[in-house]
Design an enzyme around this catalytic site. Structure first.
Site, PDB file in Angstrom:
ATOM      1  N   ALA A  70       0.846  -1.198   0.000  1.00  0.00           N
ATOM      2  CA  ALA A  70       0.000   0.000   0.000  1.00  0.00           C
ATOM      3  C   ALA A  70       0.878   1.244   0.000  1.00  0.00           C
ATOM      4  O   ALA A  70       1.981   1.234   0.569  1.00  0.00           O
ATOM      5  CB  ALA A  70      -0.883  -0.002   1.243  1.00  0.00           C
ATOM      6  N   GLY A 115       0.542  -5.211   0.526  1.00  0.00           N
ATOM      7  CA  GLY A 115      -0.592  -5.300  -0.405  1.00  0.00           C
ATOM      8  C   GLY A 115      -0.232  -6.015  -1.703  1.00  0.00           C
ATOM      9  O   GLY A 115      -1.092  -6.630  -2.338  1.00  0.00           O
ATOM     10  N   GLU A 118      -0.716  -9.465  -0.899  1.00  0.00           N
ATOM     11  CA  GLU A 118      -2.154  -9.711  -0.720  1.00  0.00           C
ATOM     12  C   GLU A 118      -2.855  -9.873  -2.075  1.00  0.00           C
ATOM     13  O   GLU A 118      -3.697 -10.746  -2.247  1.00  0.00           O
ATOM     14  CB  GLU A 118      -2.775  -8.567   0.091  1.00  0.00           C
ATOM     15  CG  GLU A 118      -2.311  -8.600   1.544  1.00  0.00           C
ATOM     16  CD  GLU A 118      -2.765  -7.384   2.340  1.00  0.00           C
ATOM     17  OE1 GLU A 118      -2.544  -6.252   1.871  1.00  0.00           O
ATOM     18  OE2 GLU A 118      -3.339  -7.571   3.411  1.00  0.00           O
ATOM     19  N   GLU A 138       3.984  -5.051   7.387  1.00  0.00           N
ATOM     20  CA  GLU A 138       3.187  -3.983   8.015  1.00  0.00           C
ATOM     21  C   GLU A 138       3.530  -3.760   9.476  1.00  0.00           C
ATOM     22  O   GLU A 138       3.515  -2.627   9.966  1.00  0.00           O
ATOM     23  CB  GLU A 138       1.680  -4.291   7.869  1.00  0.00           C
ATOM     24  CG  GLU A 138       1.128  -4.160   6.459  1.00  0.00           C
ATOM     25  CD  GLU A 138       1.302  -5.385   5.587  1.00  0.00           C
ATOM     26  OE1 GLU A 138       2.041  -6.315   5.983  1.00  0.00           O
ATOM     27  OE2 GLU A 138       0.698  -5.429   4.496  1.00  0.00           O
TER      28      GLU A 138
HETATM   29  N1  COA Z   1       4.542   3.257  -0.465  1.00  0.00           N
HETATM   30  C1  COA Z   1       5.010   4.422  -0.994  1.00  0.00           C
HETATM   31  N2  COA Z   1       6.221   4.537  -1.554  1.00  0.00           N
HETATM   32  C2  COA Z   1       7.016   3.448  -1.569  1.00  0.00           C
HETATM   33  C3  COA Z   1       6.605   2.215  -1.028  1.00  0.00           C
HETATM   34  C4  COA Z   1       5.297   2.142  -0.460  1.00  0.00           C
HETATM   35  N3  COA Z   1       4.811   1.005   0.040  1.00  0.00           N
HETATM   36  N4  COA Z   1       7.600   1.309  -1.188  1.00  0.00           N
HETATM   37  C5  COA Z   1       8.602   1.974  -1.792  1.00  0.00           C
HETATM   38  N5  COA Z   1       8.255   3.255  -2.029  1.00  0.00           N
HETATM   39  C6  COA Z   1       9.059   4.299  -2.681  1.00  0.00           C
HETATM   40  C7  COA Z   1      10.175   4.784  -1.782  1.00  0.00           C
HETATM   41  O1  COA Z   1       9.702   5.762  -0.881  1.00  0.00           O
HETATM   42  C8  COA Z   1      11.155   5.329  -2.790  1.00  0.00           C
HETATM   43  O2  COA Z   1      10.694   6.579  -3.224  1.00  0.00           O
HETATM   44  P1  COA Z   1      11.757   7.793  -3.471  1.00  0.00           P
HETATM   45  O3  COA Z   1      12.649   7.296  -4.577  1.00  0.00           O
HETATM   46  O4  COA Z   1      10.867   8.942  -3.853  1.00  0.00           O
HETATM   47  O5  COA Z   1      12.476   7.974  -2.184  1.00  0.00           O
HETATM   48  C9  COA Z   1      11.006   4.365  -3.962  1.00  0.00           C
HETATM   49  O6  COA Z   1       9.735   3.724  -3.798  1.00  0.00           O
HETATM   50  C10 COA Z   1      12.081   3.293  -3.997  1.00  0.00           C
HETATM   51  O7  COA Z   1      12.072   2.633  -2.734  1.00  0.00           O
HETATM   52  P2  COA Z   1      13.389   2.491  -1.814  1.00  0.00           P
HETATM   53  O8  COA Z   1      12.930   2.263  -0.408  1.00  0.00           O
HETATM   54  O9  COA Z   1      14.309   3.635  -2.043  1.00  0.00           O
HETATM   55  O10 COA Z   1      14.026   1.175  -2.433  1.00  0.00           O
HETATM   56  P3  COA Z   1      14.939   0.107  -1.685  1.00  0.00           P
HETATM   57  O11 COA Z   1      15.466  -0.791  -2.746  1.00  0.00           O
HETATM   58  O12 COA Z   1      15.907   0.771  -0.795  1.00  0.00           O
HETATM   59  O13 COA Z   1      13.907  -0.719  -0.754  1.00  0.00           O
HETATM   60  C11 COA Z   1      11.880  -1.880  -0.249  1.00  0.00           C
HETATM   61  C12 COA Z   1      12.896  -1.472  -1.320  1.00  0.00           C
HETATM   62  C13 COA Z   1      10.717  -2.573  -0.945  1.00  0.00           C
HETATM   63  C14 COA Z   1      12.546  -2.850   0.735  1.00  0.00           C
HETATM   64  C15 COA Z   1      11.413  -0.612   0.514  1.00  0.00           C
HETATM   65  O14 COA Z   1      10.992   0.336  -0.453  1.00  0.00           O
HETATM   66  C16 COA Z   1      10.267  -0.858   1.447  1.00  0.00           C
HETATM   67  O15 COA Z   1      10.482  -1.393   2.532  1.00  0.00           O
HETATM   68  N6  COA Z   1       9.026  -0.448   1.077  1.00  0.00           N
HETATM   69  C17 COA Z   1       7.879  -0.496   1.923  1.00  0.00           C
HETATM   70  C18 COA Z   1       7.363  -1.917   2.045  1.00  0.00           C
HETATM   71  C19 COA Z   1       6.198  -1.946   2.996  1.00  0.00           C
HETATM   72  O16 COA Z   1       6.331  -1.690   4.175  1.00  0.00           O
HETATM   73  N7  COA Z   1       5.010  -2.281   2.477  1.00  0.00           N
HETATM   74  C20 COA Z   1       3.800  -2.339   3.230  1.00  0.00           C
HETATM   75  C21 COA Z   1       3.150  -1.003   3.219  1.00  0.00           C
HETATM   76  S1  COA Z   1       1.670  -0.981   4.211  1.00  0.00           S
END
Ligand code: COA
Length: 264
Positions: A70, A115, A118, A138
């Site tokens: 999400a 998500g 999911e 989450e």
């Molecule tokens: N919602 C909004 N933006 C997201 C996102 C999310 N769930 N997941 C990643 N992004 C964005 C980041 O903020 C970043 O944006 P930016 O370039 O403007 O800073 C971009 O996507 C790239 O992500 P980044 O975190 O820099 O990549 P990474 O390779 O270092 O890490 C993940 C990848 C997937 C491990 C990390 O992005 C992450 O943990 N995301 C969230 C996962 C999560 O908690 N999902 C459940 C949400 S309820």
């Protein structure tokens, strides 16, 4: 053929009986916001209604992610009441996917988190690249999954592993996801497309109407007790036998030829 409607947050292409839906916000790892989910829902409804479409493939744009969950920015704006409402709305979409009569394949090319997982779990098949990473992170944000994760993960991998993944928020790799039967198959990244194409070829050779009956029997039956579920299977069995395709399939066997199915 390409759909007339323009989608801003997904790519939607219909070709050779397959509707391909690509979550298309690669700059945020295809995070699910309301606009993307609205596009996704509309495309799914279109694919279900289009008689030319026999299977649906869902994937993520870019090299890195199927979907990272999400959209966290959007979540932060929601009140508790809005969050519950949003969760119910997403349940409507994922439940619709399970009720669709056509097979849906998740082609998982990278991060498949929150998500993203999911939605993948609401698909009928999950084919993963070796690079794919799975998880329900989450809890690391002090929230819980709201798109069915606490329920579908538990049903797919069992309570022991589901509780561990949900409570630790730790990610697992594709091999571990395969061991847990969370995915059907893991293949090298460069074989992902061809693997999914092979699966589609198999599905297209079957009776479309009978595939729909199987999907319904499995997805409804699993929510019933065994006695009710077997009763439901018997009804579905009767429905399957009543199709033209079943007549054709049974006759074709006796005539030692391959059945030609019309989906009727
Ligand atoms: N919602 C909004 N933006 C997201 C996102 C999310 N769930 N997941 C990643 N992004 C964005 C980041 O903020 C970043 O944006 P930016 O370039 O403007 O800073 C971009 O996507 C790239 O992500 P980044 O975190 O820099 O990549 P990474 O390779 O270092 O890490 C993940 C990848 C997937 C491990 C990390 O992005 C992450 O943990 N995301 C969230 C996962 C999560 O908690 N999902 C459940 C949400 S309820």
């Amino acid at each position: 053929m390409t759909d007339e409607k323009k989608y801003e947050n997904i790519l939607y292409e219909k070709k050779e009986k397959v509707a391909a839906i690509t979550l298309n916000r690669p700059e945020s790892l295809n995070a699910l916001n309301t606009a993307l989910l609205t596009d996704l829902r509309d495309a799914l409804e279109d694919a279900e209604a289009d008689v030319e479409v026999r299977a649906i493939v869902m994937t993520g744009a870019g090299e890195k992610a199927f979907c990272a969950g999400a959209d966290i920015e959007e979540l932060l704006e929601k009140s508790p009441v809005e969050a519950s409402e949003w969760s119910r709305w997403i349940h409507g979409i994922t439940t619709y996917m399970e009720k669709m009569r056509k097979p849906i394949i998740a082609k998982i090319n990278g991060f498949c988190l929150g998500g993203g997982l999911e939605f993948a779990m609401a698909c009928d098949f999950r084919i993963a690249s070796e690079k794919a990473i799975f998880g329900q992170p989450e809890i690391n944000l002090a929230i819980i999954p709201g798109g069915g994760g606490t329920q579908r993960l538990t049903r797919l991998v069992g309570r022991t592993k589901a509780m561990e993944m949900l409570m630790t928020g730790e990610r697992i790799d594709a091999e571990e996801a395969f061991r847990l039967t969370l995915v059907n198959k893991v293949v090298p990244a460069d074989k992902l497309d061809s693997e999914v194409d092979e699966l589609i070829k198999k599905l297209l050779s079957k009776s479309a109407v009978t595939l729909g009956i199987i999907k319904d029997a499995v997805n409804r039956g699993i929510e019933m007790d065994l006695e009710q579920a077997l009763q439901y299977e018997a009804e579905c069995f009767g429905s399957a036998l009543a199709t033209e395709d079943a007549r054709e399939g049974l006759k074709a066997f006796l005539e030692r030829r391959k059945g030609e199915y019309k989906g009727l």
